[in-house]
Design a protein around this motif. Structure first.
Motif, PDB file in Angstrom:
ATOM      1  N   GLU A 210      -1.200  -9.495  -0.796  1.00  0.00           N
ATOM      2  CA  GLU A 210      -2.042  -8.446  -1.147  1.00  0.00           C
ATOM      3  C   GLU A 210      -3.116  -8.698  -1.869  1.00  0.00           C
ATOM      4  O   GLU A 210      -4.172  -7.600  -1.533  1.00  0.00           O
ATOM      5  CB  GLU A 210      -1.143  -7.567  -1.846  1.00  0.00           C
ATOM      6  CG  GLU A 210       0.083  -6.904  -1.044  1.00  0.00           C
ATOM      7  CD  GLU A 210       1.065  -5.854  -2.133  1.00  0.00           C
ATOM      8  OE1 GLU A 210       0.609  -5.860  -3.289  1.00  0.00           O
ATOM      9  OE2 GLU A 210       2.069  -5.714  -1.375  1.00  0.00           O
ATOM     10  N   MET A 211      -3.157  -9.361  -2.739  1.00  0.00           N
ATOM     11  CA  MET A 211      -4.499  -9.628  -3.548  1.00  0.00           C
ATOM     12  C   MET A 211      -5.449 -10.270  -2.723  1.00  0.00           C
ATOM     13  O   MET A 211      -6.854 -10.042  -2.767  1.00  0.00           O
ATOM     14  CB  MET A 211      -4.076 -10.594  -4.599  1.00  0.00           C
ATOM     15  CG  MET A 211      -3.161  -9.916  -5.766  1.00  0.00           C
ATOM     16  SD  MET A 211      -2.924 -11.148  -7.385  1.00  0.00           S
ATOM     17  CE  MET A 211      -4.528 -11.050  -7.846  1.00  0.00           C
TER      18      MET A 211
ATOM     19  N   ASP B 180       1.498 -17.328 -10.832  1.00  0.00           N
ATOM     20  CA  ASP B 180       2.405 -16.870 -11.443  1.00  0.00           C
ATOM     21  C   ASP B 180       3.182 -17.997 -12.631  1.00  0.00           C
ATOM     22  O   ASP B 180       3.333 -19.174 -12.393  1.00  0.00           O
ATOM     23  CB  ASP B 180       3.630 -16.806 -10.458  1.00  0.00           C
ATOM     24  CG  ASP B 180       3.380 -15.606  -9.735  1.00  0.00           C
ATOM     25  OD1 ASP B 180       2.453 -14.861  -9.911  1.00  0.00           O
ATOM     26  OD2 ASP B 180       3.813 -15.573  -8.416  1.00  0.00           O
TER      27      ASP B 180
ATOM     28  N   ASP C 130       3.673 -10.421   0.283  1.00  0.00           N
ATOM     29  CA  ASP C 130       3.951 -10.688  -1.013  1.00  0.00           C
ATOM     30  C   ASP C 130       2.615 -10.351  -1.727  1.00  0.00           C
ATOM     31  O   ASP C 130       1.703 -10.012  -1.345  1.00  0.00           O
ATOM     32  CB  ASP C 130       4.345 -12.137  -0.992  1.00  0.00           C
ATOM     33  CG  ASP C 130       3.426 -13.097  -0.587  1.00  0.00           C
ATOM     34  OD1 ASP C 130       2.061 -12.824  -0.638  1.00  0.00           O
ATOM     35  OD2 ASP C 130       3.699 -14.309  -0.273  1.00  0.00           O
ATOM     36  N   ARG C 131       2.797 -10.437  -2.980  1.00  0.00           N
ATOM     37  CA  ARG C 131       1.925 -10.121  -4.017  1.00  0.00           C
ATOM     38  C   ARG C 131       0.703 -10.903  -4.097  1.00  0.00           C
ATOM     39  O   ARG C 131      -0.332 -10.374  -3.835  1.00  0.00           O
ATOM     40  CB  ARG C 131       2.436 -10.250  -5.450  1.00  0.00           C
ATOM     41  CG  ARG C 131       1.131 -10.049  -6.570  1.00  0.00           C
ATOM     42  CD  ARG C 131       1.987 -10.440  -7.890  1.00  0.00           C
ATOM     43  NE  ARG C 131       0.715 -10.117  -8.944  1.00  0.00           N
ATOM     44  CZ  ARG C 131      -0.110 -11.332  -9.220  1.00  0.00           C
ATOM     45  NH1 ARG C 131       0.259 -12.465  -8.494  1.00  0.00           N
ATOM     46  NH2 ARG C 131      -0.807 -10.882 -10.221  1.00  0.00           N
TER      47      ARG C 131
ATOM     48  N   LYS D 290       0.154   0.793 -12.603  1.00  0.00           N
ATOM     49  CA  LYS D 290       1.049   0.981 -11.661  1.00  0.00           C
ATOM     50  C   LYS D 290       0.633   1.660 -10.317  1.00  0.00           C
ATOM     51  O   LYS D 290       0.519   2.988 -10.808  1.00  0.00           O
ATOM     52  CB  LYS D 290       2.308   1.035 -11.864  1.00  0.00           C
ATOM     53  CG  LYS D 290       3.202   0.957 -10.735  1.00  0.00           C
ATOM     54  CD  LYS D 290       4.860   1.076 -10.966  1.00  0.00           C
ATOM     55  CE  LYS D 290       5.767   0.794  -9.940  1.00  0.00           C
ATOM     56  NZ  LYS D 290       7.312   1.255 -10.348  1.00  0.00           N
TER      57      LYS D 290
ATOM     58  N   LYS E 290      -3.961 -15.332  -9.534  1.00  0.00           N
ATOM     59  CA  LYS E 290      -3.091 -15.687  -8.247  1.00  0.00           C
ATOM     60  C   LYS E 290      -2.010 -16.727  -9.043  1.00  0.00           C
ATOM     61  O   LYS E 290      -1.208 -17.368  -7.902  1.00  0.00           O
ATOM     62  CB  LYS E 290      -3.768 -16.417  -7.162  1.00  0.00           C
ATOM     63  CG  LYS E 290      -4.915 -15.573  -6.543  1.00  0.00           C
ATOM     64  CD  LYS E 290      -5.566 -16.365  -5.456  1.00  0.00           C
ATOM     65  CE  LYS E 290      -6.667 -15.543  -4.680  1.00  0.00           C
ATOM     66  NZ  LYS E 290      -7.521 -16.059  -3.738  1.00  0.00           N
TER      67      LYS E 290
ATOM     68  N   LEU F 298       5.996  -9.591 -13.609  1.00  0.00           N
ATOM     69  CA  LEU F 298       6.383  -9.704 -12.221  1.00  0.00           C
ATOM     70  C   LEU F 298       7.981  -9.132 -12.316  1.00  0.00           C
ATOM     71  O   LEU F 298       8.527  -8.313 -11.516  1.00  0.00           O
ATOM     72  CB  LEU F 298       6.422 -11.056 -11.648  1.00  0.00           C
ATOM     73  CG  LEU F 298       5.068 -11.528 -11.310  1.00  0.00           C
ATOM     74  CD1 LEU F 298       5.306 -12.855 -10.465  1.00  0.00           C
ATOM     75  CD2 LEU F 298       4.292 -10.520 -10.375  1.00  0.00           C
TER      76      LEU F 298
ATOM     77  N   LYS G 211       5.776  -4.839 -12.877  1.00  0.00           N
ATOM     78  CA  LYS G 211       4.581  -4.294 -12.063  1.00  0.00           C
ATOM     79  C   LYS G 211       3.724  -3.858 -13.317  1.00  0.00           C
ATOM     80  O   LYS G 211       2.711  -3.348 -12.756  1.00  0.00           O
ATOM     81  CB  LYS G 211       5.008  -3.206 -10.961  1.00  0.00           C
ATOM     82  CG  LYS G 211       5.963  -3.886 -10.122  1.00  0.00           C
ATOM     83  CD  LYS G 211       5.357  -5.025  -9.190  1.00  0.00           C
ATOM     84  CE  LYS G 211       6.488  -5.376  -8.311  1.00  0.00           C
ATOM     85  NZ  LYS G 211       6.158  -6.434  -7.470  1.00  0.00           N
TER      86      LYS G 211
ATOM     87  N   THR H 214       0.380  -9.331 -15.484  1.00  0.00           N
ATOM     88  CA  THR H 214       1.349  -8.367 -14.854  1.00  0.00           C
ATOM     89  C   THR H 214       2.657  -8.996 -14.776  1.00  0.00           C
ATOM     90  O   THR H 214       2.998 -10.243 -14.387  1.00  0.00           O
ATOM     91  CB  THR H 214       0.723  -8.410 -13.294  1.00  0.00           C
ATOM     92  OG1 THR H 214      -0.368  -7.827 -13.065  1.00  0.00           O
ATOM     93  CG2 THR H 214       1.773  -7.485 -12.558  1.00  0.00           C
TER      94      THR H 214
ATOM     95  N   ALA I 136       2.340 -12.880 -14.131  1.00  0.00           N
ATOM     96  CA  ALA I 136       1.245 -13.199 -13.158  1.00  0.00           C
ATOM     97  C   ALA I 136      -0.047 -12.907 -13.678  1.00  0.00           C
ATOM     98  O   ALA I 136      -0.402 -11.758 -14.255  1.00  0.00           O
ATOM     99  CB  ALA I 136       1.441 -12.510 -11.543  1.00  0.00           C
TER     100      ALA I 136
END
Length: 434
Positions: free
Chosen positions: A211-212, A53, A207-208, A111, A51, A28, A72, A26, A48
């Motif tokens: 969310e995951m 980055d 944060d991302r 997205k 998990k 970022l 994204k 992904t 990313a």
């Protein structure tokens, strides 16, 4: 057209491969804007995977011509994500046909967008006979969609069959039925759409990574019927030996000796005794894993949780286990974990005692069959049975809890495995060498 190749100033900058099992990443954000120049090694973008980055550097000095994908976007490895103009020998050799290729339109892939007013429904009709094909199942797992949620998606296939396009369109609409309540056709009763007062205060956007984690936890609870078993273990001998040898271990091997490698050692031995606990479910087939790879839940400075993996834990001695755990914890806290550092886990340990918790009820790390939580090691007065009579002694005690997937692990297997882990911890050899 001639097949002769020539050097051109444009270079297709592709999504790099960041691990053996990584197939996509992904984007970022872009750190070099269109039209800006950069030097070799400058970070062009952040990508990313799962998990982790990653910063992607420039292969040479040059100029950013065009971003082919917006932030994204989820892009497959090897796909061109930008057009660069590189200097010197770094210019890419391409065919004459490439020269006339039209610029690629910037696009967003996968997205998630907010649902429109027309798709925000408070209720849905359950498709009780929904057929989940392997293709639909793969898309659902990738997006952390439970089977329960799949049954809410309107199916357009033959005889009510759920198609891949149905799921893709549902995701694009923002998953409007994710938290909706079902319509009851029999009693006429519908679960009320309760309007909770969530209060007021400071708004902190997830944060991302958070969310995951949230998606993964909800998916796990929806997918696996969780049952948790508990035991307590007397770790007095293990604690005594570790306290007496941790400085010597550090001097000899240059590695700190925490309790984590000792716990992993006991768990790996118990898994070899009960291999069915080291499994996962694939449809109606149970996959019993050949490797014993232990994931260890690790807290980051941000408060988020990450699970690096000690590969082939059953084949490592104590020094190798200590080295692996120390390295992974260090890389976790410094943000230097790679994708492969978190792949292939077959069983997970969560040391909730690190935070002072007496015990925990962990959520299974999908697609594994079980997860172990180890609580705080606490000194207590215990009644010790001896041939000459009972005595009261100060012992170092710890609670262990095992959450397991009751679809593939029954109470007997879970209880026997958990007790065996406790036995290996209690029967620690205080005369062992390292």
């Amino acid at each position: 057209m001639s097949n002769e190749k020539r050097f051109l100033p444009t270079h297709e900058f592709t999504m790099p491969k960041m691990g053996e099992s990584i197939t996509e990443g992904t984007i970022l954000n872009w750190l070099v804007e269109e039209g800006d120049s950069f030097e070799e090694g400058d970070i062009l973008c952040e990508v990313a995977t799962d998990k982790v980055d990653n910063e992607v550097p420039a292969p040479a000095s040059g100029k950013m011509i065009q971003h082919l994908y917006a932030p994204k976007s989820v892009v497959e490895v090897g796909t061109a994500i930008a057009l660069l103009e590189l200097s010197g020998e770094a210019k890419t050799e391409v065919s004459e046909a490439t020269k006339t290729k039209a610029p690629v339109e910037k696009k967003n892939v996968k997205k998630t967008v907010a649902p429109s007013k027309g798709t925000q429904q408070k209720a849905f009709k359950v498709n009780e006979n929904v057929f989940i094909s392997p293709l639909v199942d793969a898309v659902a797992r990738k997006n952390h969609i439970s089977y329960e949620e799949l049954a809410r998606i309107p199916a357009t296939g033959n005889k009510g069959r759920l198609r891949k396009s149905d799921v893709v369109n549902y995701i694009a609409e923002g998953r409007p039925f994710q938290f909706a309540q079902p319509v009851s056709e029999n009693s006429g009763f519908q679960v009320p759409d309760l309007k909770f007062d969530k209060g007021t205060g400071k708004i902190v956007e997830m944060d991302r990574m958070r969310e995951m984690i949230a998606d993964h936890m909800v998916y796990s609870k929806h997918t696996s019927p969780h049952v948790t078993a508990y035991i307590e273990a007397d770790l007095t001998d293990m604690v005594t030996w570790r306290n007496a040898n941790k400085l010597k271990f550090l001097d000899k091997h240059g590695e700190k000796l925490t309790f984590t490698p000792l716990f992993i050692e006991a768990v790996a031995k118990a898994i070899k005794d009960f291999p069915m606990i080291n499994s996962s479910l694939d449809g109606k087939n149970i996959i019993v894993k050949e490797d014993i790879n232990i994931g260890m839940a690790t807290a980051l400075p941000t408060g988020n949780l990450i699970v690096p993996v000690v590969k082939n834990a059953d084949q490592k001695n104590l020094k190798e286990l200590a080295s692996s755990t120390n390295e992974l914890v260090g890389k976790s806290r410094s943000g230097k974990l790679k994708g492969d550092d978190m792949k292939g886990s077959t069983f997970t340990i969560s040391n909730v005692g690190t935070f002072g918790s007496l015990m925990g009820t962990p959520i299974i790390n999908q697609p594994e069959a079980a997860i172990l939580a180890t609580g705080i090691i606490k000194k207590r007065a215990e009644v010790i049975e001896k041939p000459e009579g009972d005595t009261i002694e100060i012992r170092s005690m710890m609670y262990l809890s095992l959450s397991f997937d009751h679809r593939i692990v029954d109470g007997y297997l879970a209880g026997s495995f958990l007790r065996r882990v406790g036995d290996y911890m209690e029967q620690f050899d205080v005369k062992r060498t390292y």
